[in-house]
Design a protein around this motif. Structure first.
Motif, PDB file in Angstrom:
ATOM      1  N   UNK A   9       0.819  -1.210   0.000  1.00  0.00           N
ATOM      2  CA  UNK A   9       0.000   0.000   0.000  1.00  0.00           C
ATOM      3  C   UNK A   9       0.856   1.265   0.000  1.00  0.00           C
ATOM      4  N   UNK A  10       1.908   1.269   0.818  1.00  0.00           N
ATOM      5  CA  UNK A  10       2.735   2.452   0.981  1.00  0.00           C
ATOM      6  C   UNK A  10       4.208   2.069   1.008  1.00  0.00           C
ATOM      7  N   UNK A  11       5.056   3.011   0.639  1.00  0.00           N
ATOM      8  CA  UNK A  11       6.491   2.918   0.894  1.00  0.00           C
ATOM      9  C   UNK A  11       6.848   4.101   1.780  1.00  0.00           C
ATOM     10  N   UNK A  12       7.647   3.848   2.820  1.00  0.00           N
ATOM     11  CA  UNK A  12       7.974   4.900   3.783  1.00  0.00           C
ATOM     12  C   UNK A  12       9.482   4.954   3.960  1.00  0.00           C
ATOM     13  N   UNK A  41       9.509  10.543   3.448  1.00  0.00           N
ATOM     14  CA  UNK A  41       8.187  10.640   2.832  1.00  0.00           C
ATOM     15  C   UNK A  41       7.446   9.315   2.927  1.00  0.00           C
ATOM     16  N   UNK A  42       6.143   9.392   2.708  1.00  0.00           N
ATOM     17  CA  UNK A  42       5.377   8.194   2.375  1.00  0.00           C
ATOM     18  C   UNK A  42       4.945   8.327   0.914  1.00  0.00           C
ATOM     19  N   UNK A  43       4.963   7.204   0.197  1.00  0.00           N
ATOM     20  CA  UNK A  43       4.676   7.165  -1.233  1.00  0.00           C
ATOM     21  C   UNK A  43       3.551   6.169  -1.498  1.00  0.00           C
ATOM     22  N   UNK A  44       2.735   6.468  -2.516  1.00  0.00           N
ATOM     23  CA  UNK A  44       1.733   5.521  -2.982  1.00  0.00           C
ATOM     24  C   UNK A  44       1.514   5.750  -4.468  1.00  0.00           C
ATOM     25  N   UNK A  45       0.999   4.721  -5.141  1.00  0.00           N
ATOM     26  CA  UNK A  45       0.802   4.815  -6.580  1.00  0.00           C
ATOM     27  C   UNK A  45      -0.555   5.440  -6.889  1.00  0.00           C
ATOM     28  N   UNK A  46      -0.639   6.096  -8.030  1.00  0.00           N
ATOM     29  CA  UNK A  46      -1.875   6.794  -8.388  1.00  0.00           C
ATOM     30  C   UNK A  46      -3.049   5.840  -8.581  1.00  0.00           C
ATOM     31  N   UNK A  47      -2.762   4.546  -8.870  1.00  0.00           N
ATOM     32  CA  UNK A  47      -3.861   3.571  -8.997  1.00  0.00           C
ATOM     33  C   UNK A  47      -4.688   3.497  -7.725  1.00  0.00           C
ATOM     34  N   UNK A  48      -4.054   3.754  -6.582  1.00  0.00           N
ATOM     35  CA  UNK A  48      -4.724   3.566  -5.298  1.00  0.00           C
ATOM     36  C   UNK A  48      -4.969   4.891  -4.573  1.00  0.00           C
ATOM     37  N   UNK A  49      -4.880   5.983  -5.331  1.00  0.00           N
ATOM     38  CA  UNK A  49      -5.043   7.297  -4.720  1.00  0.00           C
ATOM     39  C   UNK A  49      -6.441   7.470  -4.129  1.00  0.00           C
ATOM     40  N   UNK A  50      -7.453   6.891  -4.770  1.00  0.00           N
ATOM     41  CA  UNK A  50      -8.829   7.029  -4.283  1.00  0.00           C
ATOM     42  C   UNK A  50      -9.317   5.787  -3.531  1.00  0.00           C
ATOM     43  N   UNK A  51      -8.449   4.826  -3.325  1.00  0.00           N
ATOM     44  CA  UNK A  51      -8.841   3.611  -2.602  1.00  0.00           C
ATOM     45  C   UNK A  51      -9.073   3.937  -1.131  1.00  0.00           C
TER      46      UNK A  51
END
Length: 300
Positions: A148-151, A274-284
């Motif tokens: 879900x995330x990279x930190x 930072x925390x990172x996430x992909x745009x595919x899951x931006x609205x999840x």
């Protein structure tokens, strides 16, 4: 009949006519003008090749074909309302889900205790996993949903397709064993460069501090190179080595070993975590909840 030619709005008009048996009242119920409603009824008649609703003394009454269709149309509309139109939600108190974070070992030690404590209160049925992986694999894990995330300090993820949020800034300090024979409360550049060092290079990558020293022509002797930050704790405690590390790691080491923090003899660069996430899951919904939790716990 080809389903590609069917306008689902016509089913809404059909349902309104079945409910109200009046073009005027049906139009008001679904927010159409009377001419638009009459046009929808005409299209329905062409679509099903049937009059569907016929004017009588008791209002617009359904034909046998319309009565036959009524139940099926109601089910379609109810399914759309219940299963398709509602915005997805995530209730952490009720959810049972495994969340996965991509993070180096230093971030595991820094982040996980507080995240797990929050899970116990807010998401008691959810579990947490962490992955440590090379830079390309980290990007792929976020893209595919394997995580879900990279930190952490992950500059390779600052690229198109990814969102990021700064959590905090981390400066560098030096750590030595408590009874180091030559390094006291202060550290001169001469002593720093003469000392033997332990350096951590996760995934074999050159760190921000290495680049900083190289640009200034400063060369230190690296006696031992490591791939994991937490390996430093027993090594520093049992030797006269110096390690230059982010302050949060130094604070953790001090809790568990006889280790001292000494300021470096230069103005070291600051690391932004930072925390990172992909745009595919931006609205999840579950991803939104998790990164909101991380933000609340660690943004400073």
């Amino acid at each position: 009949m080809d389903i590609r030619q069917v306008d689902l709005n016509l089913l809404v008009a059909f349902h309104a006519m079945s409910e109200h048996r009046s073009v005027t009242r049906a139009a008001e119920a679904i927010g159409l003008s009377q001419p638009a409603m009459s046009a929808a009824v005409s299209r329905l008649r062409l679509l099903f090749n049937d009059a569907l609703f016929v004017k009588t003394g008791a209002g617009m009454q359904p034909t046998p074909r319309a009565a036959e269709l009524d139940g099926a149309v109601r089910r379609v509309i109810e399914t759309i309302k219940a299963d398709i139109l509602p915005a997805p939600g995530f209730d952490p108190l009720q959810a049972s889900k495994v969340f996965t974070l991509v993070t180096p070992d230093i971030a595991e030690v820094h982040f996980l205790p507080r995240i797990l404590a929050a899970f116990a209160q807010e998401a008691p049925h959810c579990d947490l996993r962490t992955l440590s992986m090379p830079r390309q694999a980290a990007a792929e894990a976020l893209e595919t949903g394997a995580a879900e995330l990279a930190i952490g300090y992950l500059p390779d993820l600052q690229k198109a397709g990814f969102f990021l949020q700064k959590l905090f800034r981390n400066d560098y300090v030096c750590i030595v064993r408590g009874e180091h024979p030559t390094i006291g409360e202060r550290l001169t550049l001469k002593t720093y460069l003469a000392a033997s060092h332990a350096v951590v290079s996760p995934d074999g990558r050159e760190h921000l501090l290495d680049q900083f020293l190289q640009r200034r022509g400063l060369k230190r002797r690296v006696l031992v190179g490591l791939s994991h930050f937490m390996s430093l704790l027993p090594i520093i405690e049992a030797s006269d080595l110096v390690a230059t590390v982010p302050r949060d790691l130094a604070n953790i080491c001090m809790r568990y070993a006889s280790i001292r923090i000494v300021d470096p003899p230069f103005k070291a660069p600051v690391v932004e975590v930072h925390q990172f996430w992909h745009r595919r899951f931006h609205q999840d919904a579950s991803n939104i909840w998790l990164r909101g939790l991380v933000q609340r716990l660690f943004v400073s």
